[in-house]
Design a protein around this motif. Structure first.
Motif, short mmCIF file in Angstrom:
data_model
loop_
_atom_site.label_atom_id
_atom_site.label_comp_id
_atom_site.label_asym_id
_atom_site.label_seq_id
_atom_site.Cartn_x
_atom_site.Cartn_y
_atom_site.Cartn_z
N ALA A 1 63.42 50.47 38.27
CA ALA A 1 63.53 49.97 39.65
C ALA A 1 62.59 49.39 40.08
N LEU A 2 61.35 49.08 39.43
CA LEU A 2 60.07 48.19 39.79
C LEU A 2 60.63 46.79 40.44
N PRO A 3 60.01 46.11 41.28
CA PRO A 3 59.07 46.76 41.99
C PRO A 3 59.74 47.59 43.37
N ARG A 4 60.84 47.57 43.35
CA ARG A 4 61.53 48.27 44.65
C ARG A 4 61.18 49.91 44.87
N CYS A 5 61.03 50.62 43.67
CA CYS A 5 60.72 51.83 43.40
C CYS A 5 59.28 51.96 42.98
N LYS A 6 58.50 52.62 43.39
CA LYS A 6 57.19 52.79 42.94
C LYS A 6 56.87 54.21 42.80
N ILE A 7 56.55 54.83 41.69
CA ILE A 7 56.20 56.19 41.51
C ILE A 7 54.64 56.31 41.53
N HIS A 8 54.11 57.12 42.42
CA HIS A 8 52.72 57.35 42.62
C HIS A 8 52.31 58.82 42.06
N GLU A 9 51.91 58.81 40.89
CA GLU A 9 51.63 60.07 40.09
C GLU A 9 50.53 60.81 40.85
N LEU A 10 50.58 62.25 41.11
CA LEU A 10 49.58 62.97 41.99
C LEU A 10 48.78 63.52 40.32
N SER A 11 47.46 63.70 40.79
CA SER A 11 46.55 64.27 39.46
C SER A 11 46.91 65.80 39.39
N PRO A 12 47.16 66.11 38.10
CA PRO A 12 47.38 67.69 38.01
C PRO A 12 46.14 68.54 38.45
N VAL A 13 46.39 69.67 38.94
CA VAL A 13 45.43 70.57 39.37
C VAL A 13 44.67 71.02 38.14
N PRO A 14 43.39 70.87 38.16
CA PRO A 14 42.53 71.67 36.88
C PRO A 14 42.75 72.67 36.70
N VAL A 15 42.66 73.39 35.52
CA VAL A 15 42.70 74.84 35.14
C VAL A 15 41.57 75.30 35.27
N THR A 16 41.02 76.46 36.16
CA THR A 16 39.91 77.03 36.39
C THR A 16 39.94 78.57 36.18
N ASN A 17 38.89 79.18 36.00
CA ASN A 17 38.68 80.67 35.78
C ASN A 17 38.37 81.45 37.19
N LEU A 18 38.79 80.84 38.20
CA LEU A 18 38.42 81.26 39.55
C LEU A 18 39.40 82.57 39.75
N THR A 19 38.97 83.64 40.86
CA THR A 19 39.69 84.61 41.00
C THR A 19 41.05 84.07 41.82
N PRO A 20 42.20 84.75 41.72
CA PRO A 20 43.45 84.24 42.32
C PRO A 20 43.50 83.54 43.76
N THR A 21 42.51 84.30 44.50
CA THR A 21 42.34 83.64 46.15
C THR A 21 41.57 82.49 45.93
N LEU A 22 40.34 82.60 45.15
CA LEU A 22 39.66 81.02 45.05
C LEU A 22 40.47 79.99 44.56
#
Length: 450
Positions: free
Chosen positions: A56-77
């Motif tokens: 449906a471009l240009p009437r519908c534009k999908i703005h993709e969010l950047s995926p959250v990077p994988v980390t080795n942090l503790t669950p709280t962090l």
């Protein structure tokens, strides 16, 4: 004036999740497009969105969010980092959209989207609208030590209550949720917008079912005929485990075919698939004792989610002879066809708040598929036991319903009356589709902001 007029027909829809697995928000977007709105849709693109939105471009534009990077942090962090990352990603996406008359936010997930979207609307003088599917804090509580008393759950609940009350309009999925938002959250401007099936969820002819079985048989041998000699029968040109196509184009069911049980899931803690597996164990035992009375049962469980691998390992350990389970991820166009081709649906959704309804049941009813659904507080707003399906509270009840439905399949004389009642009630349900319901209920509210 011209600039104001252009802005009036713009809407921003925010999904802090996978757009392709957020069908209700996709349907919102499609309905806006059908009413000549321009749509900016913000969310993750982990699976393919509806074709109508992608083209449906240009009437519908999908703005993709950047995926959250994988980390080795503790669950709280890790939770803190995820909130920070999503806040930044959402702010960048909002800075790139067209000026809109209103912003429609899906909740949950509401953290940090509720805060970010409210502040954006405040600064840009955009109307703020929330579509409540459930509560963020009750979903968080499923995986938190201490449940709803956990500090993060209490913070989430405070944020939902605080910023929910600031919305210019609210939609929700049940009458029970509206009562809770009104009486316990002091949110007054709430409108119930029930999920209804879009047009692609409808009953189909046997020819379409055969085409799907042929397609699925390329990847899943369970749909292949058990005897290739079937193709040597006079006039048969194509054959599956359930159907056969004659040289004149006619498609017929096989007289002693297997039955298809279907369920769809996001593989999350608010669906206990252990109930289904235990019910299938009971069915397997009964089918072993009376093989002439019960068909081979192919259980198709579709969807993606965090608990999928865990349950796949449990499924691999099962040693069934009359039941088989497959867990495919289907194309968008194949999912409605599968529901319309199945013999019975199962819904294990139990709702972390007890106030939302499973859209998968709406889809099944749209396809004319009866359902066995796990019983919880407001399920009666959708499933009426004995009228359009069955409700159960444990695996024993579900097993009884499976055996009742599939005994002497496919022609059990004792089910004729029940099937006719179900058919009539689901046919009535199908008369009101998503777009018509949205046009009657939601569109006047959005138009009032212009």
């Amino acid at each position: 004036m011209a600039e104001l007029k252009v802005r009036n027909k713009n809407v921003c829809i925010v999904v802090l999740g996978d757009i392709g697995r957020s069908p209700r928000m996709e349907y919102h977007a499609c309905s806006f497009l059908d009413h000549s709105y321009n749509v900016d849709l913000i969310g993750y693109v982990e699976s393919k969105p509806l074709e109508q939105l992608s083209t449906a471009l240009p009437r519908c534009k999908i703005h993709e969010l950047s995926p959250v990077p994988v980390t080795n942090l503790t669950p709280t962090l890790k939770l803190i980092f995820k909130t920070f990352w999503q806040t930044l990603s959402l702010m960048i996406a909002l800075a790139s959209i067209r000026r809109s008359s209103f912003l429609l936010l899906q909740n949950p997930p509401g953290i940090p989207a509720l805060v970010v979207c409210y502040l954006y609307c405040l600064i840009t003088r955009t109307k703020f609208v929330i579509d409540w599917h459930n509560y963020t804090y009750t979903i968080l509580a499923l995986g938190m030590t201490g449940g709803e008393k956990n500090r993060f759950c209490r913070i989430a609940r405070w944020i939902e209550r605080k910023f929910g009350s600031k919305a210019d309009a609210n939609f929700c999925v049940t009458k029970a949720m509206k009562e809770d938002l009104t009486n316990n959250w002091n949110i007054r401007n709430v409108t119930v917008l029930y999920d209804r099936p879009p047009l692609q969820f409808h009953p189909i002819e046997l020819t379409k079912k055969h085409e799907l079985f042929m397609k699925l048989s390329k990847e899943y041998p369970q749909f292949l005929p058990s005897r290739y000699d079937d193709l040597k029968e006079s006039g048969v040109v194509e054959c599956t485990a359930l159907t056969q196509k004659l040289s004149n184009g006619t498609v017929l069911h096989k007289p002693h075919r297997m039955a298809i049980l279907v369920s769809s899931t996001s593989w999350t803690p608010d669906e206990d698939f252990g109930i289904l597996l235990d019910a299938l164990k009971v069915y397997e035992k009964e089918a072993n004792n009376r093989p002439q009375n019960f068909p081979f049962l192919l259980c198709v469980i579709t969807g993606k989610g965090p608990q999928k691998e865990e349950y796949q390992k449990k499924i691999e350990q099962l040693k069934f002879s009359h039941v088989e389970i497959i867990t495919p991820w289907l194309d968008t166009e194949d999912y409605p066809t599968l529901l319309a081709s199945a013999d019975l649906g199962v819904c294990l959704h139990w709702s972390s708040s007890g106030l939302d309804l499973p859209m998968k049941v709406v889809d099944m009813f749209g396809c004319g598929l009866p359902v066995c659904a796990f019983d919880f507080k407001c399920l009666h707003e959708l499933v009426k036991s004995g009228q359009n399906g069955f409700v159960f509270q444990n695996h024993e009840q579900l097993a009884e319903q499976l055996m009742f439905w599939f005994e002497n399949f496919p022609s059990n004389p004792s089910l004729v009356e029940s099937k006719e009642i179900f058919r009539k009630n689901m046919s009535s349900f199908q008369n009101l589709r998503w777009h018509d319901n949205w046009t009657n209920v939601a569109l006047p509210i959005f138009n009032s902001f212009i």
